[in-house]
Design a protein around this motif. Structure first.
Motif, mmCIF file in Angstrom:
data_model
loop_
_atom_site.group_PDB
_atom_site.id
_atom_site.type_symbol
_atom_site.label_atom_id
_atom_site.label_comp_id
_atom_site.label_asym_id
_atom_site.label_seq_id
_atom_site.Cartn_x
_atom_site.Cartn_y
_atom_site.Cartn_z
ATOM 1 N N ASN A 1 0.807 -1.220 0.000
ATOM 2 C CA ASN A 1 0.000 0.000 0.000
ATOM 3 C C ASN A 1 0.837 1.265 0.000
ATOM 4 O O ASN A 1 0.378 2.324 0.439
ATOM 5 C CB ASN A 1 -0.972 -0.006 1.183
ATOM 6 N N CYS A 2 2.094 1.159 -0.483
ATOM 7 C CA CYS A 2 2.866 2.367 -0.758
ATOM 8 C C CYS A 2 2.157 3.164 -1.855
ATOM 9 O O CYS A 2 1.386 2.611 -2.655
ATOM 10 C CB CYS A 2 4.275 2.010 -1.225
ATOM 11 N N CYS A 3 2.423 4.447 -1.916
ATOM 12 C CA CYS A 3 1.754 5.285 -2.916
ATOM 13 C C CYS A 3 2.034 4.802 -4.335
ATOM 14 O O CYS A 3 1.155 4.854 -5.202
ATOM 15 C CB CYS A 3 2.184 6.734 -2.750
ATOM 16 N N HIS A 4 3.246 4.328 -4.604
ATOM 17 C CA HIS A 4 3.569 3.811 -5.937
ATOM 18 C C HIS A 4 2.613 2.684 -6.309
ATOM 19 O O HIS A 4 2.030 2.682 -7.409
ATOM 20 C CB HIS A 4 5.016 3.316 -5.958
ATOM 21 N N SER A 5 2.408 1.745 -5.421
ATOM 22 C CA SER A 5 1.507 0.625 -5.683
ATOM 23 C C SER A 5 0.054 1.085 -5.770
ATOM 24 O O SER A 5 -0.722 0.589 -6.603
ATOM 25 C CB SER A 5 1.651 -0.430 -4.592
ATOM 26 N N ASN A 6 -0.330 2.007 -4.903
ATOM 27 C CA ASN A 6 -1.695 2.538 -4.950
ATOM 28 C C ASN A 6 -1.988 3.170 -6.310
ATOM 29 O O ASN A 6 -3.061 2.953 -6.892
ATOM 30 C CB ASN A 6 -1.901 3.576 -3.850
ATOM 31 N N LEU A 7 -1.046 3.965 -6.811
ATOM 32 C CA LEU A 7 -1.231 4.625 -8.102
ATOM 33 C C LEU A 7 -1.319 3.600 -9.232
ATOM 34 O O LEU A 7 -2.127 3.750 -10.166
ATOM 35 C CB LEU A 7 -0.090 5.611 -8.350
ATOM 36 N N ILE A 8 -0.496 2.553 -9.153
ATOM 37 C CA ILE A 8 -0.557 1.487 -10.167
ATOM 38 C C ILE A 8 -1.948 0.862 -10.186
ATOM 39 O O ILE A 8 -2.574 0.715 -11.253
ATOM 40 C CB ILE A 8 0.511 0.407 -9.884
ATOM 41 N N ARG A 9 -2.450 0.493 -9.012
ATOM 42 C CA ARG A 9 -3.760 -0.163 -8.957
ATOM 43 C C ARG A 9 -4.856 0.736 -9.524
ATOM 44 O O ARG A 9 -5.787 0.267 -10.192
ATOM 45 C CB ARG A 9 -4.100 -0.569 -7.519
ATOM 46 N N SER A 10 -4.747 2.034 -9.278
ATOM 47 C CA SER A 10 -5.778 2.947 -9.782
ATOM 48 C C SER A 10 -5.802 2.974 -11.305
ATOM 49 O O SER A 10 -6.873 3.089 -11.911
ATOM 50 C CB SER A 10 -5.560 4.356 -9.225
ATOM 51 N N LEU A 11 -4.630 2.864 -11.925
ATOM 52 C CA LEU A 11 -4.579 2.826 -13.390
ATOM 53 C C LEU A 11 -5.049 1.484 -13.923
ATOM 54 O O LEU A 11 -5.730 1.414 -14.963
ATOM 55 C CB LEU A 11 -3.158 3.121 -13.873
ATOM 56 N N VAL A 12 -4.690 0.402 -13.238
ATOM 57 C CA VAL A 12 -5.165 -0.924 -13.652
ATOM 58 C C VAL A 12 -6.685 -0.965 -13.626
ATOM 59 O O VAL A 12 -7.339 -1.521 -14.532
ATOM 60 C CB VAL A 12 -4.569 -2.017 -12.748
ATOM 61 N N GLU A 13 -7.278 -0.354 -12.614
ATOM 62 C CA GLU A 13 -8.738 -0.329 -12.505
ATOM 63 C C GLU A 13 -9.386 0.431 -13.665
ATOM 64 O O GLU A 13 -10.542 0.177 -13.998
ATOM 65 C CB GLU A 13 -9.140 0.291 -11.162
#
Length: 305
Positions: A185-197
């Motif tokens: 749940n680092c910001c890098h991973s959070n941002l990735i998931r938002s784009l995948v969605e």
């Protein structure tokens, strides 16, 4: 060894591979004081940047209407779109919380926020009148900050301020190097998931260095290391932007919460952030034309193909 300008020769073996050991090992030249006395020169002539149309921004803000909002949960990220000529706000709700902001051209994700050039053109921390610039070869304003309820903070006695463009985003790779732990749940991973969605292919390749919204940071005066401290943001505070081009944004509510203690873990309480998008009243944009990409030819001194 030869002696250069009165300096003693370096030792073959240094005591330790540290800055402090090197400073103790290497003698100052005779003209050290003169070298240090060189006057600083601001690298970029910001007075040559396109002028801010403050009349336009005031006109657009008057009578603007909220058209949508996106709530970003703690330790998550959400995407949002802002048409050119609209405004958006990032609002603190419920408790003090820092956010990591990515911006792209919504029709061409190759054009994205360029934090280091923004830092060079403006400052280490942004506020009203500063712009978020896009990467090369586009190199144009993506968004302009039109209001900031934390503008009062300025610079404190530690040399820190808010809304920084020096600290990148917390990421799981660095976290693993430092702690040997996998944290998702680092910001890098959070941002990735938002784009995948959103269905963005190769999402991680599009995540980039951020504007650290509401984050209070600086460099220590003795070791010049990057530090953070408790954000002064409180519920109701916001930072507001004018979209100079059609934007896709993603905002992560940092796992560090207010960044008063740690990040890249669940130790600090987290709170949601709210993104609000506003439309200007009819006629407010009359005569306005969005910025064009840099006019550089792109030749780079190479022979024509």
């Amino acid at each position: 060894f030869r002696n250069f300008e009165g300096r003693r020769p370096p030792s073959v073996f240094m005591a330790a591979l540290t800055r402090e050991a090197a400073m103790a090992e290497v003698a100052e030249p005779l003209d050290a004081a003169a070298r240090r006395a060189a006057k600083p020169v601001v690298c970029y002539r910001v007075d040559m940047l396109p002028k801010l149309d403050t009349v336009l921004y005031r006109r657009v803000r008057q009578g603007m209407t909220k058209v949508r909002e996106v709530l970003v949960p703690p330790r998550e990220a959400r995407t949002f779109e802002v048409p050119a000529g609209h405004l958006f706000r990032i609002v603190s709700v419920e408790g003090p919380q820092v956010g990591d902001l990515n911006l792209w051209n919504s029709s061409d994700l190759r054009e994205r926020f360029y934090s280091s050039k923004t830092r060079q053109l403006h400052a280490t921390h942004l506020s009203v009148g500063d712009r978020m610039w896009s990467c090369m070869p586009f190199m144009r304003p993506m968004a302009t900050i039109t209001h900031d309820t934390l503008a009062w903070y300025g610079w404190d006695e530690d040399g820190s301020s808010v809304h920084d463009v020096i600290g990148s985003r917390c990421d799981p790779y660095t976290n693993y190097v430092l702690k040997g732990e996998s944290y998702n749940n680092c910001c890098h991973s959070n941002l990735i998931r938002s784009l995948v969605e959103r269905g963005v292919p190769d999402a991680e390749a599009h995540v980039h260095d951020v504007l650290n919204v509401f984050m209070c940071t600086g460099f220590t005066k003795d070791t010049h290391q990057y530090f953070m401290k408790a954000s002064p943001v409180r519920p109701g505070d916001f930072i507001e932007f004018f979209a100079e081009i059609d934007l896709l944004g993603s905002l992560s509510a940092c796992p560090g919460g207010d960044c008063s203690a740690s990040h890249s873990d669940d130790a600090t309480p987290g709170y949601p952030l709210l993104v609000e998008v506003y439309a200007p009243v009819e006629g407010a944009l009359q005569g306005w034309v969005g910025p064009a990409p840099s006019g550089y030819s792109g030749g780079h001194g190479l022979p024509p193909s």
